[in-house]
Design a protein around this motif. Structure first.
Motif, PDB file in Angstrom:
ATOM      1  N   ARG A  43      -2.232  -3.215  -2.574  1.00 22.58           N
ATOM      2  CA  ARG A  43      -2.205  -1.951  -3.310  1.00 22.58           C
ATOM      3  C   ARG A  43      -2.218  -0.807  -2.300  1.00 22.58           C
ATOM      4  O   ARG A  43      -2.902  -0.893  -1.278  1.00 22.58           O
ATOM      5  CB  ARG A  43      -3.408  -1.840  -4.249  1.00 22.58           C
ATOM      6  CG  ARG A  43      -3.328  -2.762  -5.457  1.00 22.58           C
ATOM      7  CD  ARG A  43      -4.357  -2.379  -6.506  1.00 22.58           C
ATOM      8  NE  ARG A  43      -4.310  -3.265  -7.662  1.00 22.58           N
ATOM      9  CZ  ARG A  43      -3.469  -3.121  -8.684  1.00 22.58           C
ATOM     10  NH1 ARG A  43      -2.610  -2.109  -8.676  1.00 22.58           N
ATOM     11  NH2 ARG A  43      -3.483  -3.956  -9.693  1.00 22.58           N
ATOM     12  N   PRO A  44      -1.478   0.270  -2.582  1.00 19.14           N
ATOM     13  CA  PRO A  44      -1.413   1.383  -1.634  1.00 19.14           C
ATOM     14  C   PRO A  44      -2.665   2.247  -1.689  1.00 19.14           C
ATOM     15  O   PRO A  44      -2.622   3.441  -1.995  1.00 19.14           O
ATOM     16  CB  PRO A  44      -0.167   2.143  -2.084  1.00 19.14           C
ATOM     17  CG  PRO A  44      -0.088   1.874  -3.547  1.00 19.14           C
ATOM     18  CD  PRO A  44      -0.576   0.469  -3.736  1.00 19.14           C
ATOM     19  N   VAL A  45      -3.801   1.623  -1.402  1.00 18.30           N
ATOM     20  CA  VAL A  45      -5.067   2.342  -1.435  1.00 18.30           C
ATOM     21  C   VAL A  45      -5.989   1.745  -0.378  1.00 18.30           C
ATOM     22  O   VAL A  45      -5.990   0.544  -0.132  1.00 18.30           O
ATOM     23  CB  VAL A  45      -5.716   2.266  -2.840  1.00 18.30           C
ATOM     24  CG1 VAL A  45      -6.028   0.828  -3.226  1.00 18.30           C
ATOM     25  CG2 VAL A  45      -6.970   3.119  -2.924  1.00 18.30           C
ATOM     26  N   PRO A  98      -5.186   7.419  -0.099  1.00 15.75           N
ATOM     27  CA  PRO A  98      -3.805   6.934  -0.244  1.00 15.75           C
ATOM     28  C   PRO A  98      -3.391   6.118   0.965  1.00 15.75           C
ATOM     29  O   PRO A  98      -3.859   6.349   2.085  1.00 15.75           O
ATOM     30  CB  PRO A  98      -2.991   8.228  -0.355  1.00 15.75           C
ATOM     31  CG  PRO A  98      -3.823   9.266   0.328  1.00 15.75           C
ATOM     32  CD  PRO A  98      -5.253   8.883   0.060  1.00 15.75           C
ATOM     33  N   CYS A  99      -2.540   5.165   0.745  1.00 16.13           N
ATOM     34  CA  CYS A  99      -2.044   4.288   1.799  1.00 16.13           C
ATOM     35  C   CYS A  99      -0.527   4.291   1.719  1.00 16.13           C
ATOM     36  O   CYS A  99       0.040   3.985   0.670  1.00 16.13           O
ATOM     37  CB  CYS A  99      -2.620   2.879   1.611  1.00 16.13           C
ATOM     38  SG  CYS A  99      -1.817   1.602   2.577  1.00 16.13           S
ATOM     39  N   GLN A 100       0.139   4.631   2.814  1.00 12.29           N
ATOM     40  CA  GLN A 100       1.591   4.726   2.818  1.00 12.29           C
ATOM     41  C   GLN A 100       2.168   3.732   3.810  1.00 12.29           C
ATOM     42  O   GLN A 100       1.692   3.627   4.940  1.00 12.29           O
ATOM     43  CB  GLN A 100       2.048   6.134   3.187  1.00 12.29           C
ATOM     44  CG  GLN A 100       1.581   7.209   2.214  1.00 12.29           C
ATOM     45  CD  GLN A 100       2.225   8.546   2.525  1.00 12.29           C
ATOM     46  OE1 GLN A 100       3.437   8.692   2.466  1.00 12.29           O
ATOM     47  NE2 GLN A 100       1.401   9.528   2.864  1.00 12.29           N
ATOM     48  N   ALA A 101       3.198   3.021   3.371  1.00  6.63           N
ATOM     49  CA  ALA A 101       3.894   2.071   4.237  1.00  6.63           C
ATOM     50  C   ALA A 101       5.321   2.562   4.462  1.00  6.63           C
ATOM     51  O   ALA A 101       6.028   2.900   3.508  1.00  6.63           O
ATOM     52  CB  ALA A 101       3.910   0.685   3.612  1.00  6.63           C
ATOM     53  N   THR A 119      -0.186   3.700   7.074  1.00 10.32           N
ATOM     54  CA  THR A 119      -1.072   4.810   7.422  1.00 10.32           C
ATOM     55  C   THR A 119      -2.037   5.059   6.279  1.00 10.32           C
ATOM     56  O   THR A 119      -1.654   5.054   5.107  1.00 10.32           O
ATOM     57  CB  THR A 119      -0.263   6.082   7.714  1.00 10.32           C
ATOM     58  OG1 THR A 119       0.663   5.807   8.765  1.00 10.32           O
ATOM     59  CG2 THR A 119      -1.185   7.219   8.149  1.00 10.32           C
ATOM     60  N   PHE A 120      -3.305   5.300   6.626  1.00  7.72           N
ATOM     61  CA  PHE A 120      -4.368   5.407   5.633  1.00  7.72           C
ATOM     62  C   PHE A 120      -4.904   6.832   5.571  1.00  7.72           C
ATOM     63  O   PHE A 120      -5.307   7.397   6.589  1.00  7.72           O
ATOM     64  CB  PHE A 120      -5.511   4.458   5.980  1.00  7.72           C
ATOM     65  CG  PHE A 120      -5.056   3.057   6.296  1.00  7.72           C
ATOM     66  CD1 PHE A 120      -4.595   2.223   5.291  1.00  7.72           C
ATOM     67  CD2 PHE A 120      -5.053   2.594   7.599  1.00  7.72           C
ATOM     68  CE1 PHE A 120      -4.157   0.940   5.574  1.00  7.72           C
ATOM     69  CE2 PHE A 120      -4.623   1.315   7.894  1.00  7.72           C
ATOM     70  CZ  PHE A 120      -4.171   0.483   6.889  1.00  7.72           C
TER      71      PHE A 120
END
Length: 414
Positions: free
Chosen positions: A291-293, A307-310, A343-344
């Motif tokens: 999950r993007p978190v 938020p977490c972005q790939a 990136t977190f």
């Protein structure tokens, strides 16, 4: 001395229908290894009899007609080799003299070789700190410059190949089928990690369930979970963000695909409606799922969610990656790698700088990725929300019908 822990469960299955057997045959013919509801799982640290202790963790998950092998190691950067076989009797063979040599090809094998149905690897190559402006540039560059942005941040990244790691034997936990790789840079001139560490907690499962802590990814007996935790390291700038570079094997000239799934149900990870999946080849095959978190406190919760972005995957052709001895030992030297950055956090809201803590989870597995269905709570809410108006219309229609029938029985008066 060999260290190992083991956990097993019963094997009860109801008799499958002919239609189900046909379906399984058509969709998983070379993958008789899929869909096990329970597995016998063992964790073992493979000892190096030739010299100093080396971290090589073997997770073996045995089903009725298949075996999954997860080989984790901090030789070089932290990496995992994932192998699935169609026999419950496949074994791991390690040639330490070859594995530790400059040419490790062939130092790691799963036997018998013809039982291997799927294999791939993930390598966690570097971690970094960056400003929010670098984050914005990273996710909106041209494809040619995408991977090069990693080296253009104002803070040089740390290569995980240059980390000093704990003895993995000391962290084996038989109760949870887990072990933790914990490390810090051997060369840290800015003393960012003077009081901090980067930890990778690996956990296997013998049946389907969910962890107690968010994001509570649904796991099965065909999966293994990785939780990454950054604790106590000093931020490298004002509200700087941390991230990981991850590399994987390409499928021929192409990179694995990444898919996004969306759901209205956020019961297990509040306010997170997305699930990201990296797929090696077409299904069923191997996958990574997250999950993007991320979370800036322990235990994680909505108030500490980040938020977490790939970034998109791109071939790492002109991009020098730290080499993993176990990946080369198993797959050889002729491989195409693809890389992406995770990136977190964001420059606003809660961040790592609040508690000097960050955690993020990922699932690895084989077969069809676990899919969250709508929970009974959400189904109940939907039933009430959609059913109440329909019930009111039905009752209203019946009342009008009976009312009309009642007055239609009288004759008109001339």
């Amino acid at each position: 001395m060999r260290s190992s822990v083991e956990h097993s469960w019963g094997w009860g299955h109801s008799a499958p229908s002919p239609l189900l057997l046909l379906t399984l045959f058509l969709f998983a013919a070379p993958f008789g290894l899929l869909g096990e509801t329970t597995r016998q799982v063992s964790l073992e640290v493979i000892p190096n009899w030739l010299g100093p202790v080396q971290n090589l963790l073997h997770i073996r998950a045995v089903g009725t007609n298949s075996t999954l092998h997860y080989i984790w190691s901090s030789l070089g950067p932290l990496a995992v080799v994932l192998v699935a076989t169609n026999t419950p009797h496949s074994t791991l063979s390690v040639n330490w003299s070859r594995l530790l040599s400059p040419e490790p090809d062939g130092g790691l094998m799963v036997l018998p070789k013809d039982s291997i149905q799927f294999s791939s690897a993930l390598v966690f190559t570097r971690c970094r700190g960056e400003s929010s402006s670098q984050l914005e540039a990273q996710f909106h560059p041209t494809p040619t410059l995408q991977l090069l942005e990693f080296d253009r941040t104002p803070y040089p990244p740390y290569s995980l190949a240059d980390f000093s790691w704990n003895n993995i034997t000391d962290s084996l936990d038989p109760a949870t089928l887990s072990a933790t790789f914990q490390g810090h840079p051997m060369n840290d001139p800015t003393r960012t990690f003077a009081n901090g560490s980067l930890a990778f907690r690996v956990q296997a499962f013998s049946r389907s369930s969910r962890p107690a802590q968010p994001p509570r990814l649904l796991h099965t007996a065909d999966t293994c979970q990785l939780e990454v935790a950054l604790v106590g390291a000093s931020p490298r700038g004002n509200r700087s963000l941390f991230g990981l570079e991850v590399a994987t094997l390409g499928q021929g000239p192409d990179c694995p695909s990444v898919q996004e799934q969306h759901s209205i149900d956020d019961e297990y990870a509040p306010a997170v409606f997305q699930l990201d999946q990296l797929l090696w080849g077409s299904l069923p095959s191997g996958f990574a799922q997250w999950r993007p978190v991320a979370y800036s406190q322990k235990p994680g919760g909505r108030e500490s969610a980040l938020p977490c972005q790939a970034s998109p995957l791109h071939p790492a052709l002109a991009y020098p990656l730290p080499q993993s001895p176990i990946v080369r030992a198993f797959f050889g030297s002729q491989n195409n790698f693809c890389a992406f950055n995770v990136t977190f956090g964001a420059s606003t809201g809660p961040g790592y700088w609040d508690q000097h803590y960050l955690s993020w989870s990922m699932l690895l597995g084989v077969g069809f990725p676990p899919v969250d269905g709508l929970s009974p709570l959400v189904l109940g809410i939907m039933a009430v929300a959609l059913g109440a108006p329909g019930l009111m219309l039905l009752v209203g229609g019946l009342v009008l019908l009976l009312y009309h029938k009642k007055y239609s029985e009288y004759q008109s008066i001339n």
